[in-house]
Design a protein around this motif. Structure first.
Motif, PDB file in Angstrom:
ATOM      1  N   THR A   1      -5.262  -2.905  -3.703  1.00  0.00           N
ATOM      2  CA  THR A   1      -5.382  -3.194  -5.013  1.00  0.00           C
ATOM      3  C   THR A   1      -3.716  -3.199  -5.631  1.00  0.00           C
ATOM      4  OG1 THR A   1      -5.647  -1.154  -6.067  1.00  0.00           O
ATOM      5  CG2 THR A   1      -7.486  -2.393  -5.892  1.00  0.00           C
ATOM      6  N   ALA A   2      -2.914  -2.559  -5.093  1.00  0.00           N
ATOM      7  CA  ALA A   2      -1.440  -2.423  -5.340  1.00  0.00           C
ATOM      8  C   ALA A   2      -0.917  -3.763  -5.037  1.00  0.00           C
ATOM      9  CB  ALA A   2      -0.620  -1.387  -4.608  1.00  0.00           C
ATOM     10  N   ILE A   3      -1.403  -4.822  -4.059  1.00  0.00           N
ATOM     11  CA  ILE A   3      -0.661  -5.843  -3.811  1.00  0.00           C
ATOM     12  C   ILE A   3      -0.696  -6.776  -5.034  1.00  0.00           C
ATOM     13  CG2 ILE A   3      -1.023  -7.864  -2.422  1.00  0.00           C
ATOM     14  CD1 ILE A   3      -2.192  -6.152  -0.325  1.00  0.00           C
ATOM     15  N   ILE A   4      -1.765  -6.866  -5.932  1.00  0.00           N
ATOM     16  CA  ILE A   4      -2.003  -7.684  -6.853  1.00  0.00           C
ATOM     17  C   ILE A   4      -0.910  -7.173  -7.945  1.00  0.00           C
ATOM     18  CG2 ILE A   4      -3.829  -6.605  -8.082  1.00  0.00           C
ATOM     19  CD1 ILE A   4      -4.679  -9.499  -8.778  1.00  0.00           C
ATOM     20  N   PHE A   5      -0.948  -6.164  -8.259  1.00  0.00           N
ATOM     21  CA  PHE A   5       0.226  -5.713  -9.265  1.00  0.00           C
ATOM     22  C   PHE A   5       1.408  -5.852  -9.029  1.00  0.00           C
ATOM     23  CE2 PHE A   5      -3.849  -3.057 -10.069  1.00  0.00           C
ATOM     24  CZ  PHE A   5      -4.248  -3.567 -11.517  1.00  0.00           C
ATOM     25  N   GLU A   6       1.912  -5.515  -7.586  1.00  0.00           N
ATOM     26  CA  GLU A   6       3.416  -5.741  -7.246  1.00  0.00           C
ATOM     27  C   GLU A   6       3.675  -7.213  -7.415  1.00  0.00           C
ATOM     28  OE1 GLU A   6       3.168  -4.200  -3.221  1.00  0.00           O
ATOM     29  OE2 GLU A   6       3.353  -2.209  -3.811  1.00  0.00           O
TER      30      GLU A   6
ATOM     31  N   ALA B   1       6.314  -9.020  -9.964  1.00  0.00           N
ATOM     32  CA  ALA B   1       7.383  -9.734  -9.306  1.00  0.00           C
ATOM     33  C   ALA B   1       7.694 -11.031  -9.876  1.00  0.00           C
ATOM     34  CB  ALA B   1       7.416  -9.985  -7.808  1.00  0.00           C
ATOM     35  N   LEU B   2       6.605 -11.408 -10.961  1.00  0.00           N
ATOM     36  CA  LEU B   2       6.865 -12.851 -11.662  1.00  0.00           C
ATOM     37  C   LEU B   2       7.881 -12.800 -12.625  1.00  0.00           C
ATOM     38  CD1 LEU B   2       3.103 -13.482 -12.050  1.00  0.00           C
ATOM     39  CD2 LEU B   2       4.535 -14.722 -10.294  1.00  0.00           C
TER      40      LEU B   2
ATOM     41  N   TYR C   1       6.657  -5.341 -17.885  1.00  0.00           N
ATOM     42  CA  TYR C   1       6.205  -4.030 -17.314  1.00  0.00           C
ATOM     43  C   TYR C   1       4.370  -4.350 -17.235  1.00  0.00           C
ATOM     44  CZ  TYR C   1       4.783  -1.697 -21.701  1.00  0.00           C
ATOM     45  OH  TYR C   1       4.429  -1.491 -22.560  1.00  0.00           O
ATOM     46  N   THR C   2       3.794  -3.690 -16.287  1.00  0.00           N
ATOM     47  CA  THR C   2       2.489  -3.817 -16.293  1.00  0.00           C
ATOM     48  C   THR C   2       1.834  -2.186 -16.516  1.00  0.00           C
ATOM     49  OG1 THR C   2       2.210  -3.479 -14.034  1.00  0.00           O
ATOM     50  CG2 THR C   2       2.182  -5.542 -14.928  1.00  0.00           C
TER      51      THR C   2
END
Length: 146
Positions: free
Chosen positions: A124-129, A133-134, A139-140
């Motif tokens: 799940t960290a992939i989506i937040f990273e 990066a956009l 921040y999220t």
């Protein structure tokens, strides 16, 4: 070396203050206590320690996949940024359940998304990273996991 923003560490490697923050959050979520000060007193930390770390530590649950995560982003009020966030989520095969964007103030808007993570999703960290990066993302912050 890949510089990830998220790590999985064994409980014995986590400083005691962070474990106490998790326990204080659990007490607040269970509604056994109603104020941060009460929770902090029970677990033996200062209120300032709670606020310093509360957004940075969450218990890891193997069953996170296939669940709902609600998170907030602060984004620039520019055309295309919301679209790029939604495209990023979609490209990762995650289902968007709700979207709410506040009225921008001083060129910054708050965006709250609830997403459903598919059970086959590996990390799940992939989506937040990817979202962080956009361009235009300040921040999220994860607000809830169910």
């Amino acid at each position: 070396m890949d510089e990830g923003k998220y790590f999985i560490v064994k409980k014995k490697a986590v400083p005691e203050v962070l474990l106490k923050v998790v326990e204080a959050k659990r007490l607040l979520d269970s509604e056994k206590v109603y104020t941060v000060q009460e929770a902090a007193d029970i677990v033996g930390i200062s209120r300032s320690s709670f606020y310093k770390y509360k957004d940075d530590i969450f218990p890891f649950h193997e069953n996170t996949r296939g669940k709902t995560i609600t998170f907030m982003l602060q984004i620039d009020d520019k055309p295309g940024i919301l679209s790029s966030v939604l495209n990023c989520v979609s490209k990762n095969g995650v289902n968007i359940l709700t979207i709410h964007q506040s009225i921008p103030v001083n060129g910054i808007a708050s965006l709250t998304l609830s997403i459903e993570i598919p059970s086959q999703f590996e990390d799940t960290a992939i989506i937040f990273e990817a979202i962080e990066a956009l361009e235009g993302i300040h921040y999220t912050k994860i607000l809830a996991r169910e």
